[in-house]
Design a protein around this motif. Structure first.
Motif, PDB file in Angstrom:
ATOM      1  N   SER A 160       0.829  -1.199   0.000  1.00 18.13           N
ATOM      2  CA  SER A 160       0.000   0.000   0.000  1.00 18.13           C
ATOM      3  C   SER A 160       0.866   1.253   0.000  1.00 18.13           C
ATOM      4  O   SER A 160       0.597   2.218  -0.738  1.00 18.13           O
ATOM      5  CB  SER A 160      -0.925  -0.007   1.220  1.00 18.13           C
ATOM      6  N   ALA A 161       1.931   1.238   0.792  1.00 21.30           N
ATOM      7  CA  ALA A 161       2.837   2.387   0.845  1.00 21.30           C
ATOM      8  C   ALA A 161       3.539   2.580  -0.494  1.00 21.30           C
ATOM      9  O   ALA A 161       3.728   3.716  -0.954  1.00 21.30           O
ATOM     10  CB  ALA A 161       3.859   2.181   1.963  1.00 21.30           C
ATOM     11  N   LEU A 162       3.935   1.479  -1.129  1.00 20.04           N
ATOM     12  CA  LEU A 162       4.605   1.570  -2.423  1.00 20.04           C
ATOM     13  C   LEU A 162       3.664   2.132  -3.482  1.00 20.04           C
ATOM     14  O   LEU A 162       4.055   2.982  -4.293  1.00 20.04           O
ATOM     15  CB  LEU A 162       5.118   0.198  -2.849  1.00 20.04           C
ATOM     16  N   ALA A 163       2.421   1.679  -3.489  1.00 16.00           N
ATOM     17  CA  ALA A 163       1.446   2.175  -4.468  1.00 16.00           C
ATOM     18  C   ALA A 163       1.245   3.676  -4.331  1.00 16.00           C
ATOM     19  O   ALA A 163       1.077   4.385  -5.329  1.00 16.00           O
ATOM     20  CB  ALA A 163       0.116   1.446  -4.286  1.00 16.00           C
ATOM     21  N   GLN A 164       1.284   4.187  -3.103  1.00 22.14           N
ATOM     22  CA  GLN A 164       1.123   5.621  -2.883  1.00 22.14           C
ATOM     23  C   GLN A 164       2.370   6.407  -3.288  1.00 22.14           C
ATOM     24  O   GLN A 164       2.285   7.557  -3.709  1.00 22.14           O
ATOM     25  CB  GLN A 164       0.808   5.882  -1.409  1.00 22.14           C
ATOM     26  N   GLN A 165       3.536   5.779  -3.164  1.00 17.61           N
ATOM     27  CA  GLN A 165       4.797   6.457  -3.475  1.00 17.61           C
ATOM     28  C   GLN A 165       5.017   6.601  -4.973  1.00 17.61           C
ATOM     29  O   GLN A 165       5.558   7.613  -5.436  1.00 17.61           O
ATOM     30  CB  GLN A 165       5.967   5.682  -2.861  1.00 17.61           C
ATOM     31  N   LEU A 166       4.620   5.595  -5.739  1.00 13.84           N
ATOM     32  CA  LEU A 166       4.883   5.613  -7.175  1.00 13.84           C
ATOM     33  C   LEU A 166       4.108   6.722  -7.872  1.00 13.84           C
ATOM     34  O   LEU A 166       2.960   6.997  -7.552  1.00 13.84           O
ATOM     35  CB  LEU A 166       4.521   4.258  -7.801  1.00 13.84           C
ATOM     36  N   ASN A 167       4.768   7.334  -8.834  1.00 15.44           N
ATOM     37  CA  ASN A 167       4.154   8.427  -9.591  1.00 15.44           C
ATOM     38  C   ASN A 167       4.265   8.091 -11.066  1.00 15.44           C
ATOM     39  O   ASN A 167       5.073   8.649 -11.802  1.00 15.44           O
ATOM     40  CB  ASN A 167       4.860   9.747  -9.280  1.00 15.44           C
ATOM     41  N   LEU A 168       3.451   7.117 -11.509  1.00 12.29           N
ATOM     42  CA  LEU A 168       3.601   6.576 -12.856  1.00 12.29           C
ATOM     43  C   LEU A 168       2.345   6.720 -13.699  1.00 12.29           C
ATOM     44  O   LEU A 168       2.161   6.005 -14.666  1.00 12.29           O
ATOM     45  CB  LEU A 168       3.989   5.089 -12.771  1.00 12.29           C
ATOM     46  N   GLN A 169       1.491   7.664 -13.332  1.00 15.41           N
ATOM     47  CA  GLN A 169       0.243   7.829 -14.070  1.00 15.41           C
ATOM     48  C   GLN A 169       0.339   8.895 -15.154  1.00 15.41           C
ATOM     49  O   GLN A 169      -0.651   9.263 -15.775  1.00 15.41           O
ATOM     50  CB  GLN A 169      -0.889   8.160 -13.096  1.00 15.41           C
TER      51      GLN A 169
END
Length: 244
Positions: free
Chosen positions: A46-55
């Motif tokens: 969950s923390a990784l999903a929030q950190q990534l900026n790939l959209q």
């Protein structure tokens, strides 16, 4: 990428300069092996999903190295990539020869160095690798953790309590291991280890053997995000004429 890119790298005839792209050390390879004994927790994912900026639309350069024990130096291929959440993925190899791969709408379109174009559909046959590859690439480049967990078991290093509190979440480095749930896919792809910060910076494919000195390493550099140019968008139209 992945299966397709490994084939391209194996046929490459050039080697990287001795001063750059050093192979992984035995300690680094051992760390990768150890990663696959540490299933990822729900909190870490969950923390990784929030950190990534790939959209956002993303472009950059890549260097791919295929390390084989039978060769003194790794095989090298390099070029540029373009990823769009709406358009798909462009993988344009420029060395040692020009090839182009476009992934969009669950289709893989390839142009070889002679200009010949081929179309592959993930649903055209019962090959589980062909079916999973488009989903895998899209999920990796989009940082879609939920999609990755559908087809892969996920692994992450255990969080250390000694992590520096002043480290901002968006600056933290991370490592994520992917191990296909389908035995045939796992046997072909091996383990896929991703690492980065707010973006994916490297991808390493290792086999399932105790000896992992044969591996493929991809480094992503000069990564930039922002609206694609007309020239970049035009690359996604590869094969449109021949498909009619």
């Amino acid at each position: 990428m992945l299966c397709c890119l490994c084939i391209a790298a194996t046929s490459a005839s050039e080697h990287p300069p001795a001063s750059n792209n050093e192979p992984l050390t035995q300690t680094q390879l051992a760390d990768i092996q150890a990663l696959y004994t540490q299933p990822a927790s729900t909190e870490a994912l969950s923390a990784l999903a929030q950190q990534l900026n790939l959209q956002l639309d993303t472009r950059g350069q890549f260097v791919q190295l295929r390390h084989l024990q039978v060769l003194k130096k790794p095989l090298l291929s390099q070029g540029q990539f373009i990823f769009s959440p709406t358009q798909g993925l462009v993988w344009q190899q420029q060395r040692p020869f020009n090839t182009l791969m476009v992934l969009k709408d669950q289709q893989l379109i390839q142009q070889n160095s002679q200009g010949k174009i081929q179309h592959f559909s993930s649903g055209a046959n019962g090959n589980p690798i062909a079916q999973q590859l488009p989903r895998l690439l899209q999920a990796i480049m989009a940082g879609d953790i939920a999609a990755l967990s559908t087809d892969f078991n996920l692994f992450m290093p255990a969080t250390k309590s000694a992590d520096k509190p002043e480290t901002q979440p968006e600056n933290r480095s991370w490592q994520l291991g992917l191990q296909a749930k389908d035995p045939q896919v796992q046997s072909s792809m091996g383990n896929i280890t991703l690492s980065g910060d707010t973006l994916i910076r490297s991808l390493i494919m290792t086999n399932n053997q105790a000896d992992v000195r044969d591996y493929t390493q991809i480094q992503f550099t000069q990564t930039q995000q922002g609206q694609l140019s007309e020239a970049e968008l035009a690359l996604f139209s590869l094969g449109n004429e021949s498909a009619k």
